[in-house]
Design an enzyme around this catalytic site. Structure first.
Site, PDB file in Angstrom:
ATOM      1  N   ASN A   9       3.897   5.374 -13.077  1.00  0.00           N
ATOM      2  CA  ASN A   9       3.972   3.907 -13.056  1.00  0.00           C
ATOM      3  C   ASN A   9       3.015   3.369 -14.116  1.00  0.00           C
ATOM      4  OD1 ASN A   9       3.904   1.176 -12.502  1.00  0.00           O
ATOM      5  ND2 ASN A   9       2.693   1.400 -10.616  1.00  0.00           N
ATOM      6  N   LYS A  11       2.469   0.402 -15.038  1.00  0.00           N
ATOM      7  CA  LYS A  11       1.935  -0.941 -14.758  1.00  0.00           C
ATOM      8  C   LYS A  11       2.128  -1.845 -15.989  1.00  0.00           C
ATOM      9  CE  LYS A  11      -1.280   1.162 -11.584  1.00  0.00           C
ATOM     10  NZ  LYS A  11      -2.074   0.834 -10.444  1.00  0.00           N
ATOM     11  N   HIS A  96       5.400  -2.340  -4.282  1.00  0.00           N
ATOM     12  CA  HIS A  96       4.089  -1.819  -4.695  1.00  0.00           C
ATOM     13  C   HIS A  96       2.987  -2.751  -4.178  1.00  0.00           C
ATOM     14  CE1 HIS A  96       0.745  -0.566  -7.235  1.00  0.00           C
ATOM     15  NE2 HIS A  96       1.427   0.543  -7.490  1.00  0.00           N
ATOM     16  N   GLU A  98       0.393  -3.849  -5.463  1.00  0.00           N
ATOM     17  CA  GLU A  98      -0.029  -4.905  -6.403  1.00  0.00           C
ATOM     18  C   GLU A  98       0.940  -6.084  -6.362  1.00  0.00           C
ATOM     19  OE1 GLU A  98      -0.422  -2.383  -9.851  1.00  0.00           O
ATOM     20  OE2 GLU A  98      -2.202  -1.445  -8.973  1.00  0.00           O
ATOM     21  N   GLU A 168       1.141   5.099  -0.434  1.00  0.00           N
ATOM     22  CA  GLU A 168       0.075   4.739  -1.364  1.00  0.00           C
ATOM     23  C   GLU A 168      -1.001   3.954  -0.612  1.00  0.00           C
ATOM     24  OE1 GLU A 168       1.546   4.899  -5.692  1.00  0.00           O
ATOM     25  OE2 GLU A 168       1.679   2.838  -4.990  1.00  0.00           O
ATOM     26  N   GLY A 174      -6.051   2.971  -8.034  1.00  0.00           N
ATOM     27  CA  GLY A 174      -6.895   2.521  -9.147  1.00  0.00           C
ATOM     28  C   GLY A 174      -8.381   2.558  -8.855  1.00  0.00           C
ATOM     29  N   SER A 211      -4.861   7.326  -7.154  1.00  0.00           N
ATOM     30  CA  SER A 211      -5.867   8.090  -7.895  1.00  0.00           C
ATOM     31  C   SER A 211      -5.520   9.572  -8.054  1.00  0.00           C
ATOM     32  CB  SER A 211      -7.246   7.910  -7.253  1.00  0.00           C
ATOM     33  OG  SER A 211      -7.657   6.556  -7.365  1.00  0.00           O
TER      34      SER A 211
HETATM   35  C1  PEP Z   1       0.094   3.233  -8.605  1.00  0.00           C
HETATM   36  O1  PEP Z   1       0.022   2.312  -9.400  1.00  0.00           O
HETATM   37  O2  PEP Z   1       1.130   3.391  -7.945  1.00  0.00           O
HETATM   38  C2  PEP Z   1      -1.044   4.137  -8.446  1.00  0.00           C
HETATM   39  C3  PEP Z   1      -0.981   5.073  -7.555  1.00  0.00           C
HETATM   40  O3  PEP Z   1      -2.112   3.912  -9.283  1.00  0.00           O
HETATM   41  P1  PEP Z   1      -3.342   4.935  -9.587  1.00  0.00           P
HETATM   42  O4  PEP Z   1      -2.765   6.303  -9.778  1.00  0.00           O
HETATM   43  O5  PEP Z   1      -3.983   4.388 -10.807  1.00  0.00           O
HETATM   44  O6  PEP Z   1      -4.240   4.889  -8.376  1.00  0.00           O
END
Ligand code: PEP
Length: 253
Positions: A9, A11, A96, A98, A168, A174, A211
């Site tokens: 992803n 972003k 998601h 976000e 998630e 992040g 992460s």
């Molecule tokens: C994501 O954006 O779905 C995600 C898991 O981000 P990160 O790997 O940066 O934590």
């Protein structure tokens, strides 16, 4: 069916020029890598078309980070499932954290997006997960169960076979702090139990996200209910994304 997937992803990173360079570089490297995992990338909308023009679909699948649920109309700023399909997207991320947090997407809207994606022939990747506060209050499973019940409300048992779920935990996205393999396994098992109660079927792909990096992907994907990963930050640097792809658990020991 359970498939193994590593999904990146991106972003709101990489314009279309940067995206094309990244894909060309990644494809060069992937030709030398043998893996049982499908690789998918999720560039921003403005890079999707350019990426689709250079993508070797035998190596990498294409996905979008969001969609709207109406087929067309006066919805300024939105993009429909059929537009994504026309560009060659196989997947779309829905719900998601976000988008839930910054764009106030609620479960009612997410449920419509999941339904529209399936009707339009694109596999939705539904993101679910609890905040730190919810985990600390012992409510992680309750939150995930409620999201699943609400977000999957329009689906039949046949539909459920065509979706992917990404667990998630919001506190891991992040932040550099991933769930332990045991925490991930426990929630993935719970997601399968919930699917069994809802639909009498649970053999679908469940990805872990939060992460993920080359150092932890092996132990996470070794867990029996973890089918791969949705990777954010580490998917926009060639070295780290390749490192994740190379270090993923391939089975056998
Ligand atoms: C994501 O954006 O779905 C995600 C898991 O981000 P990160 O790997 O940066 O934590």
């Amino acid at each position: 069916m359970r498939e193994k997937i590593i999904a990146g992803n991106w972003k709101m990173y990489m314009n279309h020029v940067e995206a094309v360079k990244f894909i060309n570089d990644l494809q060069k490297e992937l030709k030398r890598v043998e893996t049982a995992y499908e690789i998918a990338v999720f560039p921003p909308f403005t890079s999707l078309f350019a990426v689709s023009q250079v993508l070797d679909k035998d190596l990498i699948k294409l996905g979008a980070q969001n969609t709207f649920y109406e087929k067309e109309g006066a919805y300024t700023g939105e993009v429909s499932v059929s537009m994504l399909k026309a560009i060659g997207c196989d997947y779309v991320i829905v719900g998601h954290s976000e988008r839930r947090k910054y764009f106030y997407e609620d479960d009612a809207m997410i449920a419509l997006k999941i339904k529209a994606s399936l009707e339009g022939g694109i596999t939705p990747i539904l993101c679910v997960g609890e905040t730190l506060e919810e985990r600390e209050k012992g409510k992680a499973k309750e939150v995930v169960k409620q999201q699943m019940e609400e977000d999957l409300r329009y689906l039949s048992k046949e539909d459920i076979r065509r979706i992917v779920i990404a667990y998630e935990p919001v506190w891991a996205i992040g932040t550099g702090k991933n769930a332990t393999p045991e925490e991930a396994q426990e929630m993935h098992e719970f997601v399968r139990e919930t699917l069994n109660c809802q639909f009498g079927f649970s053999e679908i792909t469940i990805l872990y996200g939060g992460s993920v990096k080359p150092e932890n992907i092996g132990e996470l994907t070794r867990m029996k209910d973890v089918d791969g990963a949705l990777v954010g930050g580490a998917s926009i640097k060639l070295d780290s994304f390749l490192g994740i792809i190379k270090n993923v658990y391939q089975g056998g020991d």
